[in-house]
Motif scaffolding. Sequence first.
Motif, PDB file in Angstrom:
ATOM      1  N   CYS A   9     101.289 -20.067  22.259  1.00 28.58           N
ATOM      2  CA  CYS A   9     100.946 -19.753  23.648  1.00 28.58           C
ATOM      3  C   CYS A   9      99.913 -18.626  23.659  1.00 28.58           C
ATOM      4  CB  CYS A   9     102.211 -19.324  24.391  1.00 28.58           C
ATOM      5  SG  CYS A   9     101.890 -18.683  26.037  1.00 28.58           S
ATOM      6  N   CYS A  12     101.759 -15.308  25.572  1.00 28.79           N
ATOM      7  CA  CYS A  12     102.859 -14.552  24.973  1.00 28.79           C
ATOM      8  C   CYS A  12     103.040 -14.837  23.478  1.00 28.79           C
ATOM      9  CB  CYS A  12     104.159 -14.841  25.721  1.00 28.79           C
ATOM     10  SG  CYS A  12     104.798 -16.498  25.411  1.00 28.79           S
ATOM     11  N   TYR A  14     104.287 -17.368  21.965  1.00 33.82           N
ATOM     12  CA  TYR A  14     105.447 -18.189  21.603  1.00 33.82           C
ATOM     13  C   TYR A  14     104.965 -19.465  20.918  1.00 33.82           C
ATOM     14  CZ  TYR A  14     109.986 -20.488  22.139  1.00 33.82           C
ATOM     15  OH  TYR A  14     111.178 -21.122  21.903  1.00 33.82           O
ATOM     16  N   CYS A  23     104.751 -23.498  28.091  1.00 36.00           N
ATOM     17  CA  CYS A  23     105.453 -22.486  27.312  1.00 36.00           C
ATOM     18  C   CYS A  23     106.809 -22.192  27.940  1.00 36.00           C
ATOM     19  CB  CYS A  23     104.614 -21.213  27.261  1.00 36.00           C
ATOM     20  SG  CYS A  23     105.493 -19.834  26.509  1.00 36.00           S
ATOM     21  N   ASN A  25     108.682 -19.729  27.359  1.00 38.97           N
ATOM     22  CA  ASN A  25     108.892 -18.282  27.510  1.00 38.97           C
ATOM     23  C   ASN A  25     108.217 -17.729  28.760  1.00 38.97           C
ATOM     24  OD1 ASN A  25     109.807 -15.647  26.500  1.00 38.97           O
ATOM     25  ND2 ASN A  25     107.642 -15.270  26.131  1.00 38.97           N
ATOM     26  N   CYS A  26     106.956 -18.089  28.989  1.00 37.18           N
ATOM     27  CA  CYS A  26     106.216 -17.486  30.111  1.00 37.18           C
ATOM     28  C   CYS A  26     105.660 -18.508  31.100  1.00 37.18           C
ATOM     29  CB  CYS A  26     105.090 -16.596  29.582  1.00 37.18           C
ATOM     30  SG  CYS A  26     103.679 -17.523  28.942  1.00 37.18           S
ATOM     31  N   SER A  28     103.107 -20.495  30.725  1.00 36.79           N
ATOM     32  CA  SER A  28     101.678 -20.764  30.564  1.00 36.79           C
ATOM     33  C   SER A  28     101.443 -22.163  29.998  1.00 36.79           C
ATOM     34  CB  SER A  28     101.068 -19.718  29.627  1.00 36.79           C
ATOM     35  OG  SER A  28      99.756 -20.101  29.257  1.00 36.79           O
TER      36      SER A  28
HETATM   37 ZN   LIG Z   1     103.956 -18.107  26.730  1.00 31.59          ZN
END
Ligand SMILES: [Zn+2]
Length: 67
Positions: A9, A12, A14, A23, A25-26, A28
């Motif tokens: 990513c 972040c 990831y 993603c 995690n965030c 994106s």
């Molecule tokens: Zn991310």
Amino acid sequence: MAKVQYKACRRCRYLVELDADKCPNCGSEEFTKLWRGYILIIDPARSLVAKKIDAKIPGAYAIKVAR
Ligand SMILES: [Zn+2]
């Protein structure tokens, strides 16, 4: 045996499999295959490293990502 490849990513860092489109995690949708090294985050809530790199979920995060 096929080697599993990952992309990182851009926001972040990831790491997700190549067919992922978002993603986890965030959120994106921008990824890059140009990344080097990674750190594993097992327990983000208790990890200082996780706080430093803004990791919210367990997983692997690239150390360096091409901009
Ligand atoms: Zn991310």
